[in-house]
Design an enzyme around this catalytic site. Sequence first.
Site, PDB file in Angstrom:
ATOM      1  N   MET A 181      -2.754 -22.559  33.312  1.00 47.82           N
ATOM      2  CA  MET A 181      -2.147 -23.373  34.361  1.00 47.82           C
ATOM      3  C   MET A 181      -1.753 -22.528  35.566  1.00 47.82           C
ATOM      4  SD  MET A 181       0.235 -25.932  32.106  1.00 47.82           S
ATOM      5  CE  MET A 181       0.656 -24.824  30.776  1.00 47.82           C
ATOM      6  N   GLU A 216     -35.802 -16.529 -11.468  1.00 48.66           N
ATOM      7  CA  GLU A 216     -34.740 -16.920 -10.533  1.00 48.66           C
ATOM      8  C   GLU A 216     -34.625 -18.433 -10.381  1.00 48.66           C
ATOM      9  OE1 GLU A 216     -32.417 -15.163  -9.405  1.00 48.66           O
ATOM     10  OE2 GLU A 216     -33.212 -13.250 -10.128  1.00 48.66           O
ATOM     11  N   VAL A 217     -35.791 -19.102 -10.365  1.00 53.46           N
ATOM     12  CA  VAL A 217     -35.748 -20.563 -10.225  1.00 53.46           C
ATOM     13  C   VAL A 217     -35.049 -21.165 -11.440  1.00 53.46           C
ATOM     14  CG1 VAL A 217     -37.123 -22.646  -9.912  1.00 53.46           C
ATOM     15  CG2 VAL A 217     -37.897 -20.492  -8.913  1.00 53.46           C
ATOM     16  N   ALA A 228     -14.273 -23.879  30.663  1.00 54.47           N
ATOM     17  CA  ALA A 228     -14.912 -22.985  29.702  1.00 54.47           C
ATOM     18  C   ALA A 228     -15.593 -23.747  28.577  1.00 54.47           C
ATOM     19  CB  ALA A 228     -13.849 -22.058  29.111  1.00 54.47           C
ATOM     20  N   LYS A 233      -2.051 -36.486  32.037  1.00 57.59           N
ATOM     21  CA  LYS A 233      -1.044 -35.608  32.609  1.00 57.59           C
ATOM     22  C   LYS A 233      -1.774 -34.585  33.446  1.00 57.59           C
ATOM     23  CE  LYS A 233       1.113 -34.121  28.961  1.00 57.59           C
ATOM     24  NZ  LYS A 233       2.093 -33.420  28.138  1.00 57.59           N
ATOM     25  N   ASP A 250      -5.619 -37.190  27.414  1.00 56.67           N
ATOM     26  CA  ASP A 250      -5.314 -36.922  28.822  1.00 56.67           C
ATOM     27  C   ASP A 250      -6.499 -36.236  29.473  1.00 56.67           C
ATOM     28  OD1 ASP A 250      -5.041 -34.104  28.222  1.00 56.67           O
ATOM     29  OD2 ASP A 250      -3.131 -34.667  27.293  1.00 56.67           O
ATOM     30  N   PRO A 288     -11.702 -26.353  23.585  1.00 59.38           N
ATOM     31  CA  PRO A 288     -11.803 -26.204  25.034  1.00 59.38           C
ATOM     32  C   PRO A 288     -12.757 -27.194  25.715  1.00 59.38           C
ATOM     33  CG  PRO A 288     -12.929 -24.413  23.912  1.00 59.38           C
ATOM     34  CD  PRO A 288     -12.263 -25.216  22.843  1.00 59.38           C
ATOM     35  N   GLY A 332      -6.217 -31.031  24.545  1.00 59.98           N
ATOM     36  CA  GLY A 332      -7.176 -29.978  24.884  1.00 59.98           C
ATOM     37  C   GLY A 332      -6.770 -28.684  24.189  1.00 59.98           C
ATOM     38  N   GLY A 333      -7.745 -27.902  23.775  1.00 55.98           N
ATOM     39  CA  GLY A 333      -7.442 -26.597  23.177  1.00 55.98           C
ATOM     40  C   GLY A 333      -6.689 -26.728  21.871  1.00 55.98           C
TER      41      GLY A 333
HETATM   42  N1  SAH Z   1      -3.417 -26.495  24.727  1.00 61.42           N
HETATM   43  C1  SAH Z   1      -4.370 -26.004  25.671  1.00 61.42           C
HETATM   44  C2  SAH Z   1      -3.733 -25.572  26.966  1.00 61.42           C
HETATM   45  C3  SAH Z   1      -3.090 -26.676  27.724  1.00 61.42           C
HETATM   46  S1  SAH Z   1      -2.375 -26.145  29.243  1.00 61.42           S
HETATM   47  C4  SAH Z   1      -5.167 -24.850  25.055  1.00 61.42           C
HETATM   48  O1  SAH Z   1      -4.848 -24.401  23.960  1.00 61.42           O
HETATM   49  O2  SAH Z   1      -6.147 -24.431  25.665  1.00 61.42           O
HETATM   50  C5  SAH Z   1      -3.625 -26.542  30.368  1.00 61.42           C
HETATM   51  C6  SAH Z   1      -4.332 -25.327  30.849  1.00 61.42           C
HETATM   52  O3  SAH Z   1      -5.239 -24.866  29.880  1.00 61.42           O
HETATM   53  C7  SAH Z   1      -5.196 -25.552  32.064  1.00 61.42           C
HETATM   54  O4  SAH Z   1      -4.421 -25.531  33.243  1.00 61.42           O
HETATM   55  C8  SAH Z   1      -6.117 -24.365  31.989  1.00 61.42           C
HETATM   56  O5  SAH Z   1      -5.478 -23.217  32.444  1.00 61.42           O
HETATM   57  C9  SAH Z   1      -6.304 -24.238  30.499  1.00 61.42           C
HETATM   58  N2  SAH Z   1      -7.563 -24.873  30.022  1.00 61.42           N
HETATM   59  C10 SAH Z   1      -7.680 -25.868  29.169  1.00 61.42           C
HETATM   60  N3  SAH Z   1      -8.979 -26.141  28.903  1.00 61.42           N
HETATM   61  C11 SAH Z   1      -9.695 -25.268  29.634  1.00 61.42           C
HETATM   62  C12 SAH Z   1     -11.086 -25.005  29.793  1.00 61.42           C
HETATM   63  N4  SAH Z   1     -12.015 -25.718  29.165  1.00 61.42           N
HETATM   64  N5  SAH Z   1     -11.464 -24.008  30.635  1.00 61.42           N
HETATM   65  C13 SAH Z   1     -10.543 -23.271  31.266  1.00 61.42           C
HETATM   66  N6  SAH Z   1      -9.228 -23.473  31.148  1.00 61.42           N
HETATM   67  C14 SAH Z   1      -8.799 -24.450  30.336  1.00 61.42           C
END
Ligand code: SAH
Length: 471
Positions: A383, A22-23, A412, A270, A248, A225, A301-302
């Site tokens: 939101m 194998e080696v 989260a 925002k 933001d 997140p 975010g997200g």
């Molecule tokens: N684009 C982002 C959402 C933006 S709207 C996404 O895909 O997650 C903003 C909302 O996202 C917040 O009001 C909350 O409801 C949610 N949110 C974003 N990050 C979060 C986190 N770490 N934990 C819980 N809710 C989160």
Amino acid sequence: MEYFPIFMRLTGEPCLLVGGGEVAVRKARLLLSAGARLTVVAPDLVPELTELAARGEISHVAACFAPQQVGGQRLVVAATNLREVNRLVSQTAQAQGIPVNVVDDPELSSYITPAIVDRSPLVIAISTGGGVPVLARLMRARLESLIPAGFGRLARFASRFRDRVKQRFTDVEQRRAFWESVLEGPLAERVMNGDESTAESELLQRLAAGDSTPAGAVYLVGAGPGNPDLLTFRALRLMQQADVVLYDSLVAPELLELVRRDAERIFVGKQRANHSMAQEDINRLMLRLAQQGRRVLRLKGGDPFTFGRGGEEIELLAQQHIPFEVVPGITSASGAAAYAGIPLTHRDHAQSVVFVTGHKKDGSIQLDWPALTRPDQTVVVYMGLAMAAEICAAFIAHGKPADTPAAVVHSATTERQRTLVGTLQTLPAQLAASGIGSPALIIVGEVVSLSSRLGWFRRVEDAAVTIGQDS
Ligand code: SAH
């Protein structure tokens, strides 16, 4: 430096591999990928080597090692599990001045093999001098994650234009600036995304114009997140290249730390009902910065296209022909679900999942309640925190049982995560008592009941605990 690193051309060169296990297979594959003409000496071969021999990709000498086999070889590798045989191979080769490696035995080797990150023609070789191979492998894993898979393609692309660029920019400084602007700019991203023909015409245009200034671009990047480990490789790479970052309050501070240290940071914060910079101003700012030739990172975010106004942010750029790219991120619903132990779908509890926003432009909630109160469905409200009481009441008013499990997940995936679990009936009081603020998601549906069993990250604060403590 105990060992001198070199890259050796082996295309068409005779190489000898002693051993058929194998080696030896691993070594054979590597040598073949470098184009070596390989002879394998071993009484028996494992099936994969037998196959290579049958296809004529290696020559097999079905015998024990004999010293005369070494003559004329460019490189020798011993991969048997008999130290005496390995020693004989090593001595014979070294006596003839032929480089020899005995696998996992630096003492018997005149050269050692590095851990390799292969993005041919870009190849990175890592060595710890044979002392701690595991460390070299760990290093390798890190580099693998940092260097995009398309990098080899980029290197091949760039080398095709090497001579032409050299002719066009005779000044070394200018040439370097040109290559930097190409290899770290939107053009390189195009190549790595597989769009070489557009990249080629852009490059030729810039060559013709003698343009060595960096090209501006906007990257709309989903930062996930909050937990930095949940970034994509691509997001991290662009974060480390950006000249200027717009972020933001949804972007967790630990994420911002990963942005290139000398990048300019602009807060365009925002917050719901408290917009410190109007969306139009953000759009125009991004346009202006990109027109100045800067690489602009808009960190969201997200996921940028999930309640992220991503669509609006790139509209102006598209109109003005500014190169842009959207990088998806883990949306907070996915993050919250995984970290709170709430599967969004489940064969016993939910056949569908709906993401809604609890907040409209004018501040009211107008949701399609008959659709949201369907059975066997999970609803995630983005939101929705400020309107949580109204939202829970509306679910009940539209026919959802008051004891339907419901949760709030705050921040989260980060170390600040808090999870409240209750029912549509109890959640508003729990929330009020908890003092939990934004960012938070509301999750409604049977699946929420699984969190007490499946939640693994931080404490889940269920109705009994929280209400008992705080009221
Ligand atoms: N684009 C982002 C959402 C933006 S709207 C996404 O895909 O997650 C903003 C909302 O996202 C917040 O009001 C909350 O409801 C949610 N949110 C974003 N990050 C979060 C986190 N770490 N934990 C819980 N809710 C989160």
